[in-house]
Design an enzyme around this catalytic site. Structure first.
Site, PDB file in Angstrom:
ATOM      1  N   ASN A   1      15.133  46.645 -21.062  1.00  0.00           N
ATOM      2  CA  ASN A   1      15.580  47.696 -21.984  1.00  0.00           C
ATOM      3  C   ASN A   1      16.249  47.045 -23.185  1.00  0.00           C
ATOM      4  O   ASN A   1      16.664  45.887 -23.138  1.00  0.00           O
ATOM      5  CB  ASN A   1      16.633  48.584 -21.310  1.00  0.00           C
ATOM      6  CG  ASN A   1      16.054  49.370 -20.163  1.00  0.00           C
ATOM      7  OD1 ASN A   1      15.954  48.887 -19.063  1.00  0.00           O
ATOM      8  ND2 ASN A   1      15.656  50.601 -20.445  1.00  0.00           N
TER       9      ASN A   1
ATOM     10  N   ARG B   1      20.222  48.091 -12.094  1.00  0.00           N
ATOM     11  CA  ARG B   1      19.005  48.624 -11.454  1.00  0.00           C
ATOM     12  C   ARG B   1      17.749  48.150 -12.202  1.00  0.00           C
ATOM     13  O   ARG B   1      17.003  47.315 -11.711  1.00  0.00           O
ATOM     14  CB  ARG B   1      19.076  50.159 -11.397  1.00  0.00           C
ATOM     15  CG  ARG B   1      17.998  50.798 -10.530  1.00  0.00           C
ATOM     16  CD  ARG B   1      16.647  50.946 -11.185  1.00  0.00           C
ATOM     17  NE  ARG B   1      16.669  51.739 -12.412  1.00  0.00           N
ATOM     18  CZ  ARG B   1      15.629  51.876 -13.215  1.00  0.00           C
ATOM     19  NH1 ARG B   1      14.489  51.266 -12.949  1.00  0.00           N
ATOM     20  NH2 ARG B   1      15.718  52.588 -14.331  1.00  0.00           N
TER      21      ARG B   1
ATOM     22  N   CYS C   1       9.804  46.891 -15.592  1.00  0.00           N
ATOM     23  CA  CYS C   1       9.266  47.588 -14.421  1.00  0.00           C
ATOM     24  C   CYS C   1       8.223  46.706 -13.737  1.00  0.00           C
ATOM     25  O   CYS C   1       7.245  46.299 -14.358  1.00  0.00           O
ATOM     26  CB  CYS C   1       8.635  48.917 -14.830  1.00  0.00           C
ATOM     27  SG  CYS C   1       7.851  49.774 -13.454  1.00  0.00           S
TER      28      CYS C   1
HETATM   29  P1  HMG Z   1       5.093  54.875   0.538  1.00  0.00           P
HETATM   30  O1  HMG Z   1       4.612  53.664   1.252  1.00  0.00           O
HETATM   31  O2  HMG Z   1       4.080  55.809  -0.031  1.00  0.00           O
HETATM   32  O3  HMG Z   1       6.108  55.686   1.468  1.00  0.00           O
HETATM   33  O4  HMG Z   1       6.069  54.407  -0.606  1.00  0.00           O
HETATM   34  P2  HMG Z   1       5.853  56.695   2.649  1.00  0.00           P
HETATM   35  O5  HMG Z   1       6.619  57.920   2.354  1.00  0.00           O
HETATM   36  O6  HMG Z   1       4.387  56.800   2.964  1.00  0.00           O
HETATM   37  O7  HMG Z   1       6.571  55.934   3.892  1.00  0.00           O
HETATM   38  C1  HMG Z   1       6.095  54.687   4.394  1.00  0.00           C
HETATM   39  C2  HMG Z   1       7.227  53.938   5.064  1.00  0.00           C
HETATM   40  O8  HMG Z   1       8.219  53.595   4.079  1.00  0.00           O
HETATM   41  C3  HMG Z   1       7.982  54.741   6.140  1.00  0.00           C
HETATM   42  O9  HMG Z   1       8.441  53.798   7.100  1.00  0.00           O
HETATM   43  C4  HMG Z   1       9.182  55.288   5.397  1.00  0.00           C
HETATM   44  O10 HMG Z   1      10.291  55.540   6.242  1.00  0.00           O
HETATM   45  C5  HMG Z   1       9.499  54.126   4.455  1.00  0.00           C
HETATM   46  P3  HMG Z   1       7.695  53.619   8.530  1.00  0.00           P
HETATM   47  O11 HMG Z   1       7.692  54.998   9.107  1.00  0.00           O
HETATM   48  O12 HMG Z   1       6.292  53.162   8.159  1.00  0.00           O
HETATM   49  O13 HMG Z   1       8.525  52.594   9.205  1.00  0.00           O
HETATM   50  N1  HMG Z   1      10.164  54.612   3.254  1.00  0.00           N
HETATM   51  C6  HMG Z   1      11.307  54.111   2.753  1.00  0.00           C
HETATM   52  N2  HMG Z   1      12.104  53.101   3.152  1.00  0.00           N
HETATM   53  C7  HMG Z   1      13.224  52.880   2.412  1.00  0.00           C
HETATM   54  N3  HMG Z   1      13.559  53.590   1.328  1.00  0.00           N
HETATM   55  C8  HMG Z   1      12.778  54.605   0.895  1.00  0.00           C
HETATM   56  C9  HMG Z   1      11.594  54.880   1.628  1.00  0.00           C
HETATM   57  N4  HMG Z   1      10.621  55.801   1.468  1.00  0.00           N
HETATM   58  C10 HMG Z   1       9.751  55.629   2.460  1.00  0.00           C
HETATM   59  N5  HMG Z   1      13.122  55.316  -0.183  1.00  0.00           N
HETATM   60  C11 HMG Z   1       7.872  54.757  -2.150  1.00  0.00           C
HETATM   61  C12 HMG Z   1       6.639  55.350  -1.494  1.00  0.00           C
HETATM   62  C13 HMG Z   1       8.308  55.696  -3.266  1.00  0.00           C
HETATM   63  C14 HMG Z   1       8.966  54.601  -1.132  1.00  0.00           C
HETATM   64  C15 HMG Z   1       7.476  53.352  -2.717  1.00  0.00           C
HETATM   65  O14 HMG Z   1       6.340  53.497  -3.502  1.00  0.00           O
HETATM   66  C16 HMG Z   1       8.580  52.748  -3.549  1.00  0.00           C
HETATM   67  O15 HMG Z   1       9.612  52.361  -3.041  1.00  0.00           O
HETATM   68  N6  HMG Z   1       8.376  52.619  -4.888  1.00  0.00           N
HETATM   69  C17 HMG Z   1       9.440  52.162  -5.760  1.00  0.00           C
HETATM   70  C18 HMG Z   1       8.878  51.566  -6.995  1.00  0.00           C
HETATM   71  C19 HMG Z   1       9.997  51.268  -7.955  1.00  0.00           C
HETATM   72  O16 HMG Z   1      11.157  51.230  -7.605  1.00  0.00           O
HETATM   73  N7  HMG Z   1       9.619  51.002  -9.226  1.00  0.00           N
HETATM   74  C20 HMG Z   1      10.561  50.665 -10.260  1.00  0.00           C
HETATM   75  C21 HMG Z   1      11.458  51.796 -10.649  1.00  0.00           C
HETATM   76  S1  HMG Z   1      10.750  52.938 -11.776  1.00  0.00           S
HETATM   77  C22 HMG Z   1      11.022  52.239 -13.322  1.00  0.00           C
HETATM   78  O17 HMG Z   1      11.415  51.099 -13.426  1.00  0.00           O
HETATM   79  C23 HMG Z   1      10.820  53.089 -14.537  1.00  0.00           C
HETATM   80  C24 HMG Z   1      12.149  53.583 -15.144  1.00  0.00           C
HETATM   81  O18 HMG Z   1      12.984  52.490 -15.458  1.00  0.00           O
HETATM   82  C25 HMG Z   1      11.878  54.391 -16.427  1.00  0.00           C
HETATM   83  C26 HMG Z   1      10.965  53.672 -17.412  1.00  0.00           C
HETATM   84  O19 HMG Z   1      11.233  52.516 -17.766  1.00  0.00           O
HETATM   85  O20 HMG Z   1       9.992  54.315 -17.833  1.00  0.00           O
HETATM   86  C27 HMG Z   1      12.894  54.496 -14.181  1.00  0.00           C
HETATM   87 MG    MG Z   2      12.875  51.290 -17.209  1.00  0.00          MG
END
Ligand code: HMG
Ligand code: MG
EC number: 4.1.3.4
Length: 299
Positions: free
Chosen positions: A249, A15, A240
């Site tokens: 990591n 992931r 990220c």
């Molecule tokens: P958004 O655009 O604000 O979503 O994104 P929304 O709720 O307004 O919905 C808009 C559209 O997206 C809708 O579709 C939803 O159905 C669809 P439409 O009606 O327009 O056709 N939608 C989705 N589709 C598929 N899967 C979903 C989903 N949710 C809504 N889950 C959202 C908000 C959270 C989805 C977006 O910002 C996103 O996907 N962000 C992910 C970012 C990410 O993955 N970042 C990396 C991971 S975090 C990390 O790495 C840190 C960590 O490792 C810890 C550390 O290192 O500190 C964990």
């Molecule tokens: Mg991370």
């Protein structure tokens, strides 16, 4: 010095490792890699992310990956789940644990998941409740605990307040993210002192990115303070996408090597893990940061 006798390593390479890569790893290769990792003795693998495919194109095959892997007995298969839509897809894929996530800093939270931290808490509470109803366990990540790429210093009070909120709605474990790999051992001590005064050590995990080479030093401090769960990424792959300049990591094999040398049991077979790291390095077509992988390849 008192160290724990054993430590649990949570493998996040499939992931966190793959989410930031421009190279497309075919679905069957992701599945094959996760299957290799499943046979290393690791008891926990975060296999993918049920986020929006436009935000994280590298993991757009999340459902197929989750459906395609072999489930080894004794291994927990987890995935990132940001909201209800993500949970719906995660349930289609069939996972054991849903990992919700948010940031301690407002700007990173907005850049990463397009919401304020207050709005995110409401969403994550609902996801947590529904995941539990579906018999999944839940874990939460709090990112940017040790520094934010946009706001730099993150007040400890903010970390405490959001950790309390996440525990209040019943997550079983909180993983504290050094998202940009900026933490140092003294800072780790300060943050952990504050959190361990409020929550049991067994519910706190640490997730160190190794951007500046401080991850293992930070881990030693956390071990001395009673932490026994650490996240790692095979090969040291990752970062990220919404934290510019961040790298992967701490490499899982560097963690395993260090812990086993310290006589702290991990249950992970280093040779099998190194083979799995070498395999993904070849697929990525570039050298990965893991130190033990370099030694392995030259021996
Ligand atoms: P958004 O655009 O604000 O979503 O994104 P929304 O709720 O307004 O919905 C808009 C559209 O997206 C809708 O579709 C939803 O159905 C669809 P439409 O009606 O327009 O056709 N939608 C989705 N589709 C598929 N899967 C979903 C989903 N949710 C809504 N889950 C959202 C908000 C959270 C989805 C977006 O910002 C996103 O996907 N962000 C992910 C970012 C990410 O993955 N970042 C990396 C991971 S975090 C990390 O790495 C840190 C960590 O490792 C810890 C550390 O290192 O500190 C964990
Ligand atoms: Mg991370």
């Amino acid at each position: 010095m008192l160290y724990p006798k054993k430590v649990k390593i949570k493998e996040v390479g499939p992931r966190d490792g793959l989410q930031n890569e421009n190279v497309w790893i075919a679905t069957e290769d992701k599945i094959s890699w996760i299957n290799q990792l499943s046979r290393t003795g690791l008891s926990y693998i975060e296999i993918t992310s049920f986020v929006h495919p436009k935000w994280i194109p590298a993991l757009r095959d999340a459902i197929d990956v989750a459906k395609g892997i072999n489930r080894e007995k004794g291994v927990t298969y987890a995935a990132l789940v940001p909201n209800q839509k993500g949970l719906e897809n995660a349930l289609k894929g069939g996972i054991d644990e849903a990992c919700v996530f948010m940031s301690a800093s407002e700007t990173h939270n907005r850049k990463n998941i397009n919401k304020s931290t207050a709005d995110t808490l409401h969403i994550l509470k609902q996801v947590n409740d529904d995941a539990k109803k579906a018999n999944l366990t839940t874990r939460a990540y709090l990112s940017t605990v040790f520094g934010c790429p946009y706001e730099k210093d993150v007040p400890l009070e903010q970390v405490i307040r959001l950790s309390e909120a996440l525990f209040e709605f019943g997550i079983s474990e909180l993983s504290l993210g050094d998202t940009i790999g900026a933490a140092n051992p003294v800072q780790v001590e300060i943050v952990l002192e504050a959190l361990l005064a409020r929550f049991p050590a067994k519910q706190i995990a640490l997730h160190f990115h190794d951007t500046r080479g401080t991850a293992l030093a930070n881990m030693v401090t956390a071990l001395q303070m009673g932490i026994t769960v650490f996240d790692g990424s095979a090969g040291g792959l990752g970062g990220c996408p919404y934290a510019p300049g961040s790298s992967g990591n701490a490499a899982t094999e560097d963690i395993v090597y260090m812990l086993e040398q310290m006589d702290i049991k991990t249950n992970v077979k280093l040779d099998k893990l190194l083979s799995a790291a070498k395999w993904i390095e070849e697929k990525m077509g570039k050298q990965l940061p893991s130190r033990n992988l370099k030694v392995f390849k030259s021996s």
